[in-house]
Design a protein around this motif. Structure first.
Motif, mmCIF file in Angstrom:
data_model
loop_
_atom_site.group_PDB
_atom_site.id
_atom_site.type_symbol
_atom_site.label_atom_id
_atom_site.label_comp_id
_atom_site.label_asym_id
_atom_site.label_seq_id
_atom_site.Cartn_x
_atom_site.Cartn_y
_atom_site.Cartn_z
ATOM 1 N N GLU A 191 -17.305 -0.911 -8.937
ATOM 2 C CA GLU A 191 -18.275 -0.357 -9.877
ATOM 3 C C GLU A 191 -19.675 -0.837 -9.530
ATOM 4 O OE1 GLU A 191 -19.248 -0.365 -14.677
ATOM 5 O OE2 GLU A 191 -17.246 -0.899 -13.947
ATOM 6 N N GLU A 192 -20.609 0.077 -9.503
ATOM 7 C CA GLU A 192 -21.997 -0.258 -9.212
ATOM 8 C C GLU A 192 -22.896 0.508 -10.179
ATOM 9 O OE1 GLU A 192 -25.073 0.492 -5.552
ATOM 10 O OE2 GLU A 192 -23.071 -0.252 -5.025
ATOM 11 N N ASN A 193 -23.578 -0.240 -11.041
ATOM 12 C CA ASN A 193 -24.462 0.357 -12.053
ATOM 13 C C ASN A 193 -23.715 1.375 -12.916
ATOM 14 O OD1 ASN A 193 -26.700 -1.105 -11.040
ATOM 15 N ND2 ASN A 193 -27.073 0.481 -9.491
ATOM 16 N N GLY A 194 -22.498 1.013 -13.296
ATOM 17 C CA GLY A 194 -21.715 1.873 -14.168
ATOM 18 C C GLY A 194 -21.047 3.040 -13.472
ATOM 19 N N VAL A 195 -21.179 3.127 -12.133
ATOM 20 C CA VAL A 195 -20.591 4.229 -11.364
ATOM 21 C C VAL A 195 -19.498 3.677 -10.446
ATOM 22 C CG1 VAL A 195 -21.011 6.059 -9.694
ATOM 23 C CG2 VAL A 195 -22.745 5.523 -11.416
ATOM 24 N N ILE A 196 -18.310 4.304 -10.464
ATOM 25 C CA ILE A 196 -17.219 3.898 -9.582
ATOM 26 C C ILE A 196 -17.456 4.495 -8.195
ATOM 27 C CG2 ILE A 196 -14.742 3.946 -9.172
ATOM 28 C CD1 ILE A 196 -15.547 2.271 -11.556
ATOM 29 N N LYS A 197 -17.567 3.622 -7.200
ATOM 30 C CA LYS A 197 -17.781 4.073 -5.833
ATOM 31 C C LYS A 197 -16.598 3.682 -4.954
ATOM 32 C CE LYS A 197 -22.835 4.062 -5.903
ATOM 33 N NZ LYS A 197 -24.070 3.638 -5.193
ATOM 34 N N THR A 198 -16.354 4.501 -3.935
ATOM 35 C CA THR A 198 -15.292 4.223 -2.969
ATOM 36 C C THR A 198 -15.919 3.938 -1.616
ATOM 37 O OG1 THR A 198 -13.768 5.702 -4.134
ATOM 38 C CG2 THR A 198 -13.201 5.112 -1.876
ATOM 39 N N GLU A 199 -15.598 2.787 -1.063
ATOM 40 C CA GLU A 199 -16.200 2.347 0.195
ATOM 41 C C GLU A 199 -15.128 2.187 1.272
ATOM 42 O OE1 GLU A 199 -18.916 -1.420 1.829
ATOM 43 O OE2 GLU A 199 -18.047 -1.433 -0.189
ATOM 44 N N THR A 200 -15.382 2.717 2.456
ATOM 45 C CA THR A 200 -14.457 2.538 3.585
ATOM 46 C C THR A 200 -14.612 1.124 4.123
ATOM 47 O OG1 THR A 200 -14.678 4.878 4.179
ATOM 48 C CG2 THR A 200 -13.736 3.404 5.837
ATOM 49 N N ILE A 201 -13.503 0.385 4.205
ATOM 50 C CA ILE A 201 -13.582 -1.015 4.632
ATOM 51 C C ILE A 201 -12.725 -1.322 5.859
ATOM 52 C CG2 ILE A 201 -14.170 -1.835 2.321
ATOM 53 C CD1 ILE A 201 -11.243 -2.726 2.021
ATOM 54 N N GLY A 202 -11.995 -0.340 6.365
ATOM 55 C CA GLY A 202 -11.179 -0.615 7.544
ATOM 56 C C GLY A 202 -10.339 0.572 7.969
ATOM 57 N N GLU A 203 -9.558 0.336 9.010
ATOM 58 C CA GLU A 203 -8.667 1.356 9.547
ATOM 59 C C GLU A 203 -7.393 0.686 10.024
ATOM 60 O OE1 GLU A 203 -9.196 5.180 12.486
ATOM 61 O OE2 GLU A 203 -9.781 3.225 13.287
ATOM 62 N N GLY A 204 -6.251 1.310 9.730
ATOM 63 C CA GLY A 204 -4.978 0.752 10.151
ATOM 64 C C GLY A 204 -4.128 1.775 10.870
ATOM 65 N N GLN A 205 -3.105 1.291 11.544
ATOM 66 C CA GLN A 205 -2.210 2.143 12.333
ATOM 67 C C GLN A 205 -0.773 1.757 12.049
ATOM 68 O OE1 GLN A 205 -2.941 1.868 16.529
ATOM 69 N NE2 GLN A 205 -1.814 3.716 17.011
ATOM 70 N N LEU A 206 0.089 2.743 11.790
ATOM 71 C CA LEU A 206 1.474 2.461 11.452
ATOM 72 C C LEU A 206 2.244 1.933 12.655
ATOM 73 C CD1 LEU A 206 2.537 5.400 9.101
ATOM 74 C CD2 LEU A 206 1.300 3.294 8.577
ATOM 75 N N LEU A 207 2.871 0.777 12.457
ATOM 76 C CA LEU A 207 3.727 0.192 13.489
ATOM 77 C C LEU A 207 5.192 0.539 13.254
ATOM 78 C CD1 LEU A 207 2.286 -3.442 13.768
ATOM 79 C CD2 LEU A 207 1.969 -1.575 15.390
ATOM 80 N N ARG A 208 5.594 0.487 11.982
ATOM 81 C CA ARG A 208 6.983 0.744 11.611
ATOM 82 C C ARG A 208 7.019 1.517 10.312
ATOM 83 N NH1 ARG A 208 11.562 -0.097 14.321
ATOM 84 N NH2 ARG A 208 12.604 -1.237 12.660
ATOM 85 N N VAL A 209 7.874 2.533 10.251
ATOM 86 C CA VAL A 209 8.103 3.264 9.013
ATOM 87 C C VAL A 209 9.550 3.010 8.612
ATOM 88 C CG1 VAL A 209 8.108 5.505 7.871
ATOM 89 C CG2 VAL A 209 6.425 5.032 9.666
ATOM 90 N N ASN A 210 9.734 2.274 7.520
ATOM 91 C CA ASN A 210 11.074 1.939 7.036
ATOM 92 C C ASN A 210 11.227 2.468 5.625
ATOM 93 O OD1 ASN A 210 11.903 0.566 9.320
ATOM 94 N ND2 ASN A 210 11.205 -1.415 8.613
#
Length: 329
Positions: A281-300
Protein backbone atom coordinates in the motif's frame (compact mmCIF):
# COMPACT_ATOMS: atom_id res chain seq x y z
CA UNK A 1 -5.76 -17.32 -3.88
CA UNK A 2 -7.76 -18.40 -6.89
CA UNK A 3 -5.74 -20.22 -9.53
CA UNK A 4 -6.91 -20.19 -13.11
CA UNK A 5 -5.62 -21.72 -16.29
CA UNK A 6 -6.62 -19.36 -19.02
CA UNK A 7 -4.04 -20.37 -21.62
CA UNK A 8 -5.44 -23.80 -22.41
CA UNK A 9 -8.65 -24.09 -20.42
CA UNK A 10 -11.97 -22.59 -21.53
CA UNK A 11 -10.59 -21.67 -24.94
CA UNK A 12 -12.81 -20.74 -27.90
CA UNK A 13 -11.86 -20.52 -31.54
CA UNK A 14 -12.14 -17.14 -33.30
CA UNK A 15 -11.93 -18.22 -36.92
CA UNK A 16 -14.17 -17.69 -39.88
CA UNK A 17 -13.66 -20.90 -41.89
CA UNK A 18 -12.29 -24.00 -40.21
CA UNK A 19 -11.06 -26.95 -42.19
CA UNK A 20 -10.55 -28.89 -38.94
CA UNK A 21 -12.60 -28.30 -35.80
CA UNK A 22 -11.03 -28.24 -32.36
CA UNK A 23 -11.22 -31.52 -30.45
CA UNK A 24 -10.03 -33.31 -27.35
CA UNK A 25 -8.02 -36.48 -27.89
CA UNK A 26 -7.37 -39.09 -25.21
CA UNK A 27 -3.96 -40.65 -25.81
CA UNK A 28 -3.97 -44.40 -26.44
CA UNK A 29 -1.03 -46.79 -26.26
CA UNK A 30 1.12 -46.37 -29.36
CA UNK A 31 -0.12 -42.85 -30.18
CA UNK A 32 2.36 -40.23 -31.40
CA UNK A 33 1.81 -36.55 -32.16
CA UNK A 34 2.80 -37.41 -35.75
CA UNK A 35 -0.09 -39.88 -36.07
CA UNK A 36 -2.59 -37.77 -34.11
CA UNK A 37 -1.85 -34.83 -36.42
CA UNK A 38 -2.72 -36.95 -39.45
CA UNK A 39 -5.90 -38.18 -37.77
CA UNK A 40 -7.26 -34.68 -37.13
CA UNK A 41 -5.58 -32.54 -39.81
CA UNK A 42 -4.89 -35.09 -42.55
CA UNK A 43 -1.24 -34.03 -42.42
CA UNK A 44 1.51 -35.51 -40.22
CA UNK A 45 3.60 -32.34 -40.48
CA UNK A 46 1.11 -30.26 -38.48
CA UNK A 47 2.04 -32.10 -35.23
CA UNK A 48 3.77 -28.98 -33.76
CA UNK A 49 0.36 -27.28 -33.59
CA UNK A 50 -0.82 -29.94 -31.13
CA UNK A 51 2.47 -29.73 -29.19
CA UNK A 52 2.25 -25.97 -28.80
CA UNK A 53 -1.42 -26.21 -27.87
CA UNK A 54 -0.57 -28.44 -24.89
CA UNK A 55 2.22 -26.73 -22.98
CA UNK A 56 2.38 -29.49 -20.34
CA UNK A 57 4.07 -31.74 -22.95
CA UNK A 58 7.74 -31.54 -22.04
CA UNK A 59 9.05 -33.67 -24.90
CA UNK A 60 6.95 -34.13 -28.07
CA UNK A 61 8.25 -37.69 -28.35
CA UNK A 62 6.84 -38.59 -24.93
CA UNK A 63 3.06 -38.66 -24.52
CA UNK A 64 1.29 -41.13 -22.27
CA UNK A 65 -1.95 -43.16 -22.36
CA UNK A 66 -5.02 -41.44 -20.86
CA UNK A 67 -3.54 -37.95 -21.23
CA UNK A 68 -6.12 -35.61 -22.74
CA UNK A 69 -4.75 -33.43 -25.55
CA UNK A 70 -6.37 -30.25 -26.79
CA UNK A 71 -6.50 -30.33 -30.62
CA UNK A 72 -6.63 -26.72 -31.90
CA UNK A 73 -8.87 -25.97 -34.87
CA UNK A 74 -6.90 -25.35 -38.06
CA UNK A 75 -8.61 -23.28 -40.77
CA UNK A 76 -7.81 -23.38 -44.48
CA UNK A 77 -6.16 -19.96 -44.25
CA UNK A 78 -3.37 -21.55 -42.23
CA UNK A 79 -4.04 -19.48 -39.13
CA UNK A 80 -5.71 -20.37 -35.86
CA UNK A 81 -6.48 -17.88 -33.12
CA UNK A 82 -8.10 -18.81 -29.84
CA UNK A 83 -9.07 -16.56 -26.96
CA UNK A 84 -8.98 -17.68 -23.33
CA UNK A 85 -8.96 -15.92 -19.98
CA UNK A 86 -5.23 -15.45 -20.36
CA UNK A 87 -5.51 -13.41 -23.55
CA UNK A 88 -4.84 -14.00 -27.21
CA UNK A 89 -2.73 -16.92 -28.37
CA UNK A 90 -1.90 -17.29 -32.04
CA UNK A 91 -0.59 -20.24 -34.06
CA UNK A 92 0.45 -19.79 -37.67
CA UNK A 93 1.50 -22.46 -40.13
CA UNK A 94 3.94 -21.90 -42.97
CA UNK A 95 3.85 -23.68 -46.34
CA UNK A 96 5.53 -26.76 -44.91
CA UNK A 97 3.02 -27.09 -42.10
CA UNK A 98 5.56 -26.10 -39.43
CA UNK A 99 4.49 -23.53 -36.88
CA UNK A 100 5.55 -20.36 -35.25
CA UNK A 101 3.61 -19.02 -32.35
CA UNK A 102 2.79 -16.47 -30.20
CA UNK A 103 1.94 -13.34 -28.36
CA UNK A 104 5.39 -12.01 -29.24
CA UNK A 105 7.69 -12.53 -32.19
CA UNK A 106 10.70 -14.79 -31.93
CA UNK A 107 12.04 -16.78 -29.03
CA UNK A 108 14.27 -15.71 -26.14
CA UNK A 109 17.28 -18.04 -26.07
CA UNK A 110 18.10 -19.71 -22.75
CA UNK A 111 21.52 -18.94 -21.26
CA UNK A 112 23.34 -19.00 -17.92
CA UNK A 113 21.82 -15.65 -16.95
CA UNK A 114 18.12 -16.25 -17.57
CA UNK A 115 17.87 -20.00 -16.87
CA UNK A 116 19.16 -22.73 -14.58
CA UNK A 117 22.24 -24.41 -16.02
CA UNK A 118 22.70 -27.60 -13.98
CA UNK A 119 21.57 -30.94 -15.40
CA UNK A 120 21.26 -32.50 -11.93
CA UNK A 121 19.48 -31.12 -8.89
CA UNK A 122 21.37 -30.94 -5.61
CA UNK A 123 19.66 -30.56 -2.25
CA UNK A 124 16.34 -29.31 -3.61
CA UNK A 125 12.97 -29.15 -1.83
CA UNK A 126 9.78 -30.60 -3.27
CA UNK A 127 6.26 -31.40 -2.14
CA UNK A 128 5.46 -35.11 -2.24
CA UNK A 129 1.89 -36.41 -2.25
CA UNK A 130 2.97 -39.62 -0.54
CA UNK A 131 5.69 -40.21 2.03
CA UNK A 132 8.72 -42.02 0.56
CA UNK A 133 8.31 -45.75 1.13
CA UNK A 134 11.58 -46.62 2.89
CA UNK A 135 13.23 -45.44 6.15
CA UNK A 136 16.86 -45.29 7.29
CA UNK A 137 16.94 -47.50 10.41
CA UNK A 138 20.67 -47.47 11.18
CA UNK A 139 23.89 -45.71 10.19
CA UNK A 140 27.51 -46.81 9.95
CA UNK A 141 29.00 -47.37 13.44
CA UNK A 142 25.74 -46.01 14.86
CA UNK A 143 26.90 -42.45 14.25
CA UNK A 144 24.32 -39.71 14.64
CA UNK A 145 25.11 -38.29 11.19
CA UNK A 146 26.72 -39.84 8.11
CA UNK A 147 27.66 -38.58 4.68
CA UNK A 148 29.29 -39.52 1.36
CA UNK A 149 31.07 -42.87 1.52
CA UNK A 150 29.22 -44.08 4.62
CA UNK A 151 26.79 -46.98 4.90
CA UNK A 152 23.15 -46.98 5.97
CA UNK A 153 20.52 -49.68 6.48
CA UNK A 154 17.01 -49.37 5.08
CA UNK A 155 13.89 -51.08 6.46
CA UNK A 156 13.11 -52.74 3.14
CA UNK A 157 14.57 -55.41 0.92
CA UNK A 158 13.62 -57.72 -1.90
CA UNK A 159 10.12 -58.22 -0.48
CA UNK A 160 9.42 -54.53 -1.16
CA UNK A 161 11.09 -54.45 -4.56
CA UNK A 162 14.67 -53.42 -3.73
CA UNK A 163 17.54 -55.19 -5.46
CA UNK A 164 21.32 -55.01 -5.30
CA UNK A 165 22.50 -52.18 -7.56
CA UNK A 166 19.35 -50.04 -7.19
CA UNK A 167 19.69 -46.30 -6.59
CA UNK A 168 17.65 -44.65 -3.85
CA UNK A 169 17.02 -40.96 -3.25
CA UNK A 170 17.43 -39.89 0.37
CA UNK A 171 14.99 -37.36 1.82
CA UNK A 172 14.63 -35.32 4.99
CA UNK A 173 11.09 -34.31 5.93
CA UNK A 174 10.80 -30.57 6.46
CA UNK A 175 7.30 -29.23 6.85
CA UNK A 176 3.69 -30.20 6.21
CA UNK A 177 2.03 -28.07 3.53
CA UNK A 178 -1.45 -29.53 3.92
CA UNK A 179 -3.01 -32.78 5.04
CA UNK A 180 -1.25 -35.63 3.26
CA UNK A 181 1.36 -33.40 1.60
CA UNK A 182 4.74 -32.41 3.03
CA UNK A 183 7.96 -30.75 1.90
CA UNK A 184 10.96 -33.05 1.62
CA UNK A 185 14.56 -32.09 0.94
CA UNK A 186 16.66 -34.35 -1.28
CA UNK A 187 19.79 -34.86 0.84
CA UNK A 188 21.64 -37.36 -1.33
CA UNK A 189 21.79 -40.65 -3.22
CA UNK A 190 22.76 -44.16 -2.15
CA UNK A 191 23.38 -47.41 -3.98
CA UNK A 192 22.02 -50.72 -2.64
CA UNK A 193 25.04 -52.99 -2.11
CA UNK A 194 23.22 -55.87 -0.45
CA UNK A 195 19.47 -56.42 -0.56
CA UNK A 196 18.10 -58.90 1.97
CA UNK A 197 14.53 -60.08 2.30
CA UNK A 198 13.45 -57.34 4.73
CA UNK A 199 16.38 -54.91 4.98
CA UNK A 200 19.06 -53.53 2.65
CA UNK A 201 22.56 -52.16 3.11
CA UNK A 202 23.31 -49.09 1.00
CA UNK A 203 26.35 -46.89 0.47
CA UNK A 204 25.87 -43.14 0.20
CA UNK A 205 27.75 -42.09 -2.92
CA UNK A 206 26.63 -38.46 -2.99
CA UNK A 207 25.39 -36.43 -0.03
CA UNK A 208 24.32 -32.79 -0.08
CA UNK A 209 23.93 -32.69 3.72
CA UNK A 210 24.23 -35.16 6.59
CA UNK A 211 21.98 -38.24 6.79
CA UNK A 212 20.49 -39.59 10.04
CA UNK A 213 18.22 -42.33 11.32
CA UNK A 214 14.60 -41.71 10.40
CA UNK A 215 15.36 -40.11 7.05
CA UNK A 216 13.25 -41.42 4.18
CA UNK A 217 14.25 -43.06 0.89
CA UNK A 218 12.64 -43.87 -2.43
CA UNK A 219 13.80 -46.07 -5.30
CA UNK A 220 14.68 -43.78 -8.20
CA UNK A 221 17.41 -42.79 -10.59
CA UNK A 222 19.20 -39.50 -9.96
CA UNK A 223 16.79 -36.62 -10.48
CA UNK A 224 17.74 -34.51 -13.47
CA UNK A 225 16.37 -31.48 -15.27
CA UNK A 226 16.18 -30.87 -18.98
CA UNK A 227 17.44 -27.43 -19.98
CA UNK A 228 15.18 -25.56 -22.42
CA UNK A 229 16.42 -24.08 -25.68
CA UNK A 230 14.54 -20.89 -24.99
CA UNK A 231 11.31 -19.23 -23.90
CA UNK A 232 8.23 -17.69 -25.47
CA UNK A 233 6.37 -14.94 -23.63
CA UNK A 234 2.65 -15.40 -23.05
CA UNK A 235 -0.18 -13.46 -21.43
CA UNK A 236 -1.50 -15.83 -18.78
CA UNK A 237 -3.90 -15.89 -15.84
CA UNK A 238 -2.16 -18.90 -14.27
CA UNK A 239 -1.19 -17.47 -10.88
CA UNK A 240 -0.51 -18.56 -7.32
CA UNK A 241 1.83 -17.71 -4.49
CA UNK A 242 5.00 -18.70 -2.68
CA UNK A 243 4.07 -21.15 0.10
CA UNK A 244 7.45 -22.38 1.37
CA UNK A 245 11.03 -21.11 1.55
CA UNK A 246 14.10 -23.35 1.85
CA UNK A 247 14.56 -24.66 5.40
CA UNK A 248 11.58 -22.56 6.49
CA UNK A 249 13.60 -19.35 6.27
CA UNK A 250 11.74 -16.06 6.45
CA UNK A 251 13.33 -14.77 3.24
CA UNK A 252 14.80 -16.13 0.03
CA UNK A 253 16.64 -14.62 -2.93
CA UNK A 254 18.28 -15.22 -6.30
CA UNK A 255 19.99 -18.60 -6.56
CA UNK A 256 17.69 -20.37 -4.08
CA UNK A 257 14.48 -22.32 -4.60
CA UNK A 258 10.96 -21.90 -3.24
CA UNK A 259 7.72 -23.90 -3.37
CA UNK A 260 4.69 -22.43 -5.14
CA UNK A 261 1.09 -23.69 -5.10
CA UNK A 262 0.90 -24.25 -8.85
CA UNK A 263 1.11 -27.61 -10.57
CA UNK A 264 -0.99 -30.15 -12.41
CA UNK A 265 -3.63 -30.25 -13.81
CA UNK A 266 -2.76 -26.70 -14.87
CA UNK A 267 -0.77 -26.61 -18.14
CA UNK A 268 2.67 -25.94 -16.63
CA UNK A 269 5.90 -27.90 -16.93
CA UNK A 270 9.54 -27.90 -15.85
CA UNK A 271 11.40 -24.93 -17.35
CA UNK A 272 8.44 -22.54 -17.50
CA UNK A 273 9.09 -19.11 -15.97
CA UNK A 274 7.05 -17.05 -13.54
CA UNK A 275 7.27 -13.42 -12.52
CA UNK A 276 7.21 -12.76 -8.78
CA UNK A 277 5.15 -9.82 -7.49
CA UNK A 278 4.51 -8.16 -4.17
CA UNK A 279 1.50 -6.05 -3.30
CA UNK A 280 1.94 -3.07 -0.98
CA UNK A 281 0.00 0.00 0.00
CA UNK A 282 1.28 3.43 -0.94
CA UNK A 283 -0.70 6.56 -0.04
CA UNK A 284 -3.85 4.50 0.36
CA UNK A 285 -3.40 2.79 -3.04
CA UNK A 286 -2.60 -0.93 -3.42
CA UNK A 287 0.28 -1.33 -5.86
CA UNK A 288 1.82 -4.46 -7.38
CA UNK A 289 5.57 -4.46 -7.89
CA UNK A 290 7.65 -6.99 -9.84
CA UNK A 291 10.41 -8.24 -7.53
CA UNK A 292 11.84 -11.29 -9.29
CA UNK A 293 11.61 -14.15 -11.73
CA UNK A 294 11.61 -17.89 -11.15
CA UNK A 295 11.81 -21.06 -13.21
CA UNK A 296 10.12 -24.39 -12.48
CA UNK A 297 12.54 -27.17 -11.61
CA UNK A 298 10.05 -29.82 -10.53
CA UNK A 299 6.28 -30.15 -10.84
CA UNK A 300 4.91 -32.57 -8.24
CA UNK A 301 1.14 -32.81 -8.09
CA UNK A 302 -0.42 -29.44 -7.34
CA UNK A 303 2.86 -27.85 -6.16
CA UNK A 304 6.12 -26.95 -7.93
CA UNK A 305 9.70 -26.24 -6.94
CA UNK A 306 10.80 -22.93 -8.46
CA UNK A 307 14.39 -21.73 -8.84
CA UNK A 308 14.81 -17.97 -8.37
CA UNK A 309 16.62 -16.79 -11.49
CA UNK A 310 16.78 -13.20 -10.27
CA UNK A 311 15.33 -11.00 -7.55
CA UNK A 312 15.44 -7.28 -6.81
CA UNK A 313 14.54 -7.78 -3.15
CA UNK A 314 14.06 -10.61 -0.69
CA UNK A 315 11.33 -13.11 -1.61
CA UNK A 316 8.78 -13.96 1.08
CA UNK A 317 5.94 -16.41 1.64
CA UNK A 318 2.75 -14.99 0.18
CA UNK A 319 4.45 -13.24 -2.74
CA UNK A 320 2.45 -13.64 -5.94
CA UNK A 321 3.69 -15.63 -8.95
CA UNK A 322 2.29 -15.54 -12.47
CA UNK A 323 3.22 -17.62 -15.54
CA UNK A 324 5.06 -15.33 -17.96
CA UNK A 325 7.14 -17.52 -20.30
CA UNK A 326 6.73 -21.03 -21.68
CA UNK A 327 9.86 -23.15 -22.00
CA UNK A 328 10.68 -24.44 -25.50
CA UNK A 329 12.66 -27.70 -25.86
Amino acid sequence: MKITGGIILSAIMLTAVAAAAENTHEVRKGDTLWDISRQYYGDNWKWPIIWKGNVFINDPDLIYPKEKLYIPGFPEGGESIRMGEGGLFKIEADKNGMTANSAVSGMEAADSVNSFTADKLNGFDSVLDDEPEFTVISTEKMREMVSTGDYITLDAGMEKGLSTGDTVVLYEKRSRIEKGRSVYTCVGYAKIEKAGDETSRAKIYRAFSSVSNGFKAAKSEEITVKRPRGFRSIDSDIAGEVVYLAENHRFSAEGYSVIINIGHPLPVKEGDKFLVFRRHEENGVIKTETIGEGQLLRVNGSYSTMYLVNSSMEIMKGDIVRLSKVAVY
